[in-house]
Design a protein around this motif. Structure first.
Motif, mmCIF file in Angstrom:
data_model
loop_
_atom_site.group_PDB
_atom_site.id
_atom_site.type_symbol
_atom_site.label_atom_id
_atom_site.label_comp_id
_atom_site.label_asym_id
_atom_site.label_seq_id
_atom_site.Cartn_x
_atom_site.Cartn_y
_atom_site.Cartn_z
ATOM 1 N N THR A 72 0.825 -1.073 0.158
ATOM 2 C CA THR A 72 0.112 -0.110 -0.030
ATOM 3 C C THR A 72 0.845 1.262 -0.152
ATOM 4 O O THR A 72 0.497 2.102 -0.711
ATOM 5 C CB THR A 72 -0.844 -0.008 1.124
ATOM 6 O OG1 THR A 72 -1.728 -1.266 1.228
ATOM 7 C CG2 THR A 72 -1.974 1.196 1.120
ATOM 8 N N PHE A 73 1.953 1.088 0.726
ATOM 9 C CA PHE A 73 2.755 2.481 0.826
ATOM 10 C C PHE A 73 3.544 2.728 -0.378
ATOM 11 O O PHE A 73 3.775 3.878 -0.956
ATOM 12 C CB PHE A 73 3.923 1.982 1.931
ATOM 13 C CG PHE A 73 4.922 3.316 2.195
ATOM 14 C CD1 PHE A 73 4.598 4.280 3.107
ATOM 15 C CD2 PHE A 73 6.312 3.362 1.535
ATOM 16 C CE1 PHE A 73 5.309 5.345 3.192
ATOM 17 C CE2 PHE A 73 7.060 4.422 1.663
ATOM 18 C CZ PHE A 73 6.502 5.474 2.529
ATOM 19 N N ASP A 74 3.925 1.539 -1.344
ATOM 20 C CA ASP A 74 4.624 1.859 -2.482
ATOM 21 C C ASP A 74 3.455 1.629 -3.918
ATOM 22 O O ASP A 74 3.908 1.785 -5.059
ATOM 23 C CB ASP A 74 5.389 0.532 -2.954
ATOM 24 C CG ASP A 74 6.398 0.434 -1.734
ATOM 25 O OD1 ASP A 74 6.879 1.264 -1.469
ATOM 26 O OD2 ASP A 74 6.859 -0.596 -1.724
ATOM 27 N N SER A 75 2.246 1.988 -3.429
ATOM 28 C CA SER A 75 1.133 2.334 -4.445
ATOM 29 C C SER A 75 1.564 3.629 -5.112
ATOM 30 O O SER A 75 2.219 4.244 -4.577
ATOM 31 C CB SER A 75 -0.301 2.235 -4.039
ATOM 32 O OG SER A 75 -0.468 0.854 -3.358
ATOM 33 N N LYS A 105 -0.924 17.224 -1.531
ATOM 34 C CA LYS A 105 0.346 17.765 -1.843
ATOM 35 C C LYS A 105 1.219 16.729 -1.079
ATOM 36 O O LYS A 105 2.514 16.387 -1.421
ATOM 37 C CB LYS A 105 0.531 18.945 -1.821
ATOM 38 C CG LYS A 105 -0.164 19.964 -2.636
ATOM 39 C CD LYS A 105 0.280 21.573 -2.405
ATOM 40 C CE LYS A 105 -0.491 22.257 -3.414
ATOM 41 N NZ LYS A 105 -0.235 23.778 -3.281
ATOM 42 N N SER A 106 1.070 16.452 0.137
ATOM 43 C CA SER A 106 1.974 15.702 0.834
ATOM 44 C C SER A 106 1.787 14.023 0.541
ATOM 45 O O SER A 106 0.923 13.515 0.853
ATOM 46 C CB SER A 106 1.955 15.873 2.238
ATOM 47 O OG SER A 106 2.437 14.974 3.240
ATOM 48 N N LYS A 107 2.540 13.424 -0.190
ATOM 49 C CA LYS A 107 2.499 12.218 -0.723
ATOM 50 C C LYS A 107 2.686 11.096 0.723
ATOM 51 O O LYS A 107 2.064 10.006 0.448
ATOM 52 C CB LYS A 107 3.340 11.803 -1.834
ATOM 53 C CG LYS A 107 3.162 12.808 -2.930
ATOM 54 C CD LYS A 107 1.637 12.427 -3.340
ATOM 55 C CE LYS A 107 1.272 13.535 -4.597
ATOM 56 N NZ LYS A 107 -0.101 13.483 -4.827
ATOM 57 N N TRP A 108 3.500 11.635 1.380
ATOM 58 C CA TRP A 108 3.553 10.734 2.718
ATOM 59 C C TRP A 108 2.334 10.636 3.421
ATOM 60 O O TRP A 108 1.871 9.767 3.904
ATOM 61 C CB TRP A 108 4.615 11.323 3.485
ATOM 62 C CG TRP A 108 5.050 10.735 4.963
ATOM 63 C CD1 TRP A 108 6.131 9.859 4.979
ATOM 64 C CD2 TRP A 108 4.469 10.803 6.129
ATOM 65 N NE1 TRP A 108 5.928 9.246 6.322
ATOM 66 C CE2 TRP A 108 5.006 9.697 7.043
ATOM 67 C CE3 TRP A 108 3.122 11.550 6.705
ATOM 68 C CZ2 TRP A 108 4.554 9.650 8.484
ATOM 69 C CZ3 TRP A 108 3.040 11.223 7.988
ATOM 70 C CH2 TRP A 108 3.626 10.358 8.828
ATOM 71 N N GLU A 109 1.621 11.761 3.539
ATOM 72 C CA GLU A 109 0.346 11.857 4.196
ATOM 73 C C GLU A 109 -0.758 10.879 3.448
ATOM 74 O O GLU A 109 -1.648 10.378 3.799
ATOM 75 C CB GLU A 109 -0.452 13.299 4.443
ATOM 76 C CG GLU A 109 -2.021 13.248 4.906
ATOM 77 C CD GLU A 109 -1.976 12.939 6.385
ATOM 78 O OE1 GLU A 109 -3.007 12.399 6.657
ATOM 79 O OE2 GLU A 109 -0.717 12.690 7.053
ATOM 80 N N VAL A 110 -0.663 10.951 2.103
ATOM 81 C CA VAL A 110 -1.527 10.056 1.236
ATOM 82 C C VAL A 110 -1.392 8.545 1.380
ATOM 83 O O VAL A 110 -2.197 7.986 1.629
ATOM 84 C CB VAL A 110 -1.245 10.565 -0.611
ATOM 85 C CG1 VAL A 110 -1.873 9.431 -1.253
ATOM 86 C CG2 VAL A 110 -1.721 11.843 -0.745
ATOM 87 N N ALA A 111 0.040 8.266 1.542
ATOM 88 C CA ALA A 111 0.366 6.954 1.833
ATOM 89 C C ALA A 111 -0.229 6.489 3.137
ATOM 90 O O ALA A 111 -0.750 5.606 3.454
ATOM 91 C CB ALA A 111 1.814 6.687 1.836
#
Length: 323
Positions: free
Chosen positions: A151-154, A181-187
């Motif tokens: 999921t993190f690598d999606s 904008k924060s892809k860390w938050e998206v993951a």
């Protein structure tokens, strides 16, 4: 620079001339948008289109709508999207002959694509029946549920997928999540809603390293739009793993480590002393050199033990002073 050769009378010839001209340029091509719409492009003529796109390293928008692109063309597009040279942000392949297999190829190709944001696929029907293609492959690419790492690598980049019919609800939600904008938050949000909702499986956490598990708790507890779900997941983990509340601090870990080293040194000294006694009993002249070496080792170990004790006393004094 934007180039539009839509409805070209002799497309293969124009594409060939442009590609050769770009390859002969000493400077990088400035073309950022290329439109090749309504040109009757088929799978047979498609390799020339990809060659032209590859000759434009700054290309960000590619319009291939209203052509006759099929599975072979989709395979070429998929390969192009996976090349480091591809900088596309928008791709339009609407109104072609892209079937479910073609959509699956393109969806899989953006698994590790961190640039493409907009994809237009409306007007592509299944070859066997008069129905629109399925967008389900994009759900798995945007949120792989097989594991937390998966999921993190999606794909956290694709934000818009235009389609005549309304997008499936789960896909629409993932696309909306990707707009952060924060892809860390998206993951983080995807992992939370995929692996930590309701009565989630606790088995993977039972064998997880304590330090890693503590980090997971801190990660889940961060402020976010899904604050309530985060705290619910934290509560469930703590309820099932209460020993996490007593996880030692860095200061305590340092003391425990020093104590273990001292115990190890004492055991080593005891072993060396026993060996010296044994050698003396044997009273073998040829062992004198070895005895001398062992004595020196004992003295060195004792000196090290003394230094460790002094260091531990100093650490204890500092800890008491901080308290």
């Amino acid at each position: 620079v934007d180039i539009d050769i839509s409805r070209a009378y002799d497309l293969p010839q124009e594409v060939h001339i442009m590609t050769n001209a770009l390859k002969l340029r000493k400077k990088e091509s400035p073309i950022k948008a290329l439109s090749i719409s309504n040109c009757l492009v088929t799978d047979e003529s498609f390799p020339a289109i990809i060659e032209l796109a590859m000759a434009c390293p700054q290309l960000q928008i590619l319009n291939l709508s209203s052509n006759q692109i099929g599975i072979v063309g989709c395979n070429a597009i998929a390969a192009y999207l996976q090349t480091p040279r591809c900088k596309l942000k928008k791709l339009n392949i609407s109104c072609n002959k892209v079937g479910d297999d073609g959509i699956r190829l393109i969806a899989n190709s953006i698994q590790n694509n961190y640039i493409l944001k907009n994809l237009y696929v409306e007007g592509n029907e299944k070859q066997t029946q008069d129905q629109e293609i399925s967008l389900e492959p994009f759900v798995d690419v945007l949120c792989n549920r097989s594991s937390i790492n998966a999921t993190f690598d999606s794909n956290h980049t694709l934000e818009a997928l235009t389609y005549y019919s309304s997008c499936p609800e789960n896909l629409a939600m993932l696309l909306k999540t990707n707009r952060n904008k924060s892809k860390w938050e998206v993951a983080r949000r995807k992992i939370l809603m995929t692996h930590f909702e309701g009565e989630f499986d606790l088995a993977p956490f039972g064998c997880m390293n304590l330090k890693v598990l503590a980090e997971v708790l801190g990660w889940l507890g961060k402020e976010s739009e899904k604050r309530e779900e985060s705290l619910s997941a934290v509560y469930r983990l703590l309820k099932n793993f209460p020993h996490l509340c007593g996880f030692p601090s860095k200061k305590k870990m340092l003391k425990l480590q020093q104590a273990e080293e001292i115990i190890s040194l004492k055991a080593r000294v005891h072993t060396l002393e026993a060996e010296i006694v044994q050698l003396k009993r044997e009273n073998e002249p040829q062992k004198e050199e070895e005895i001398f070496s062992l004595k020196a080792g004992v003295e060195a170990e004792n000196a090290q033990l003394k230094r460790e004790n002094e260091h531990l006393r100093a650490a204890n004094k500092r800890a008491k002073h901080e308290e």
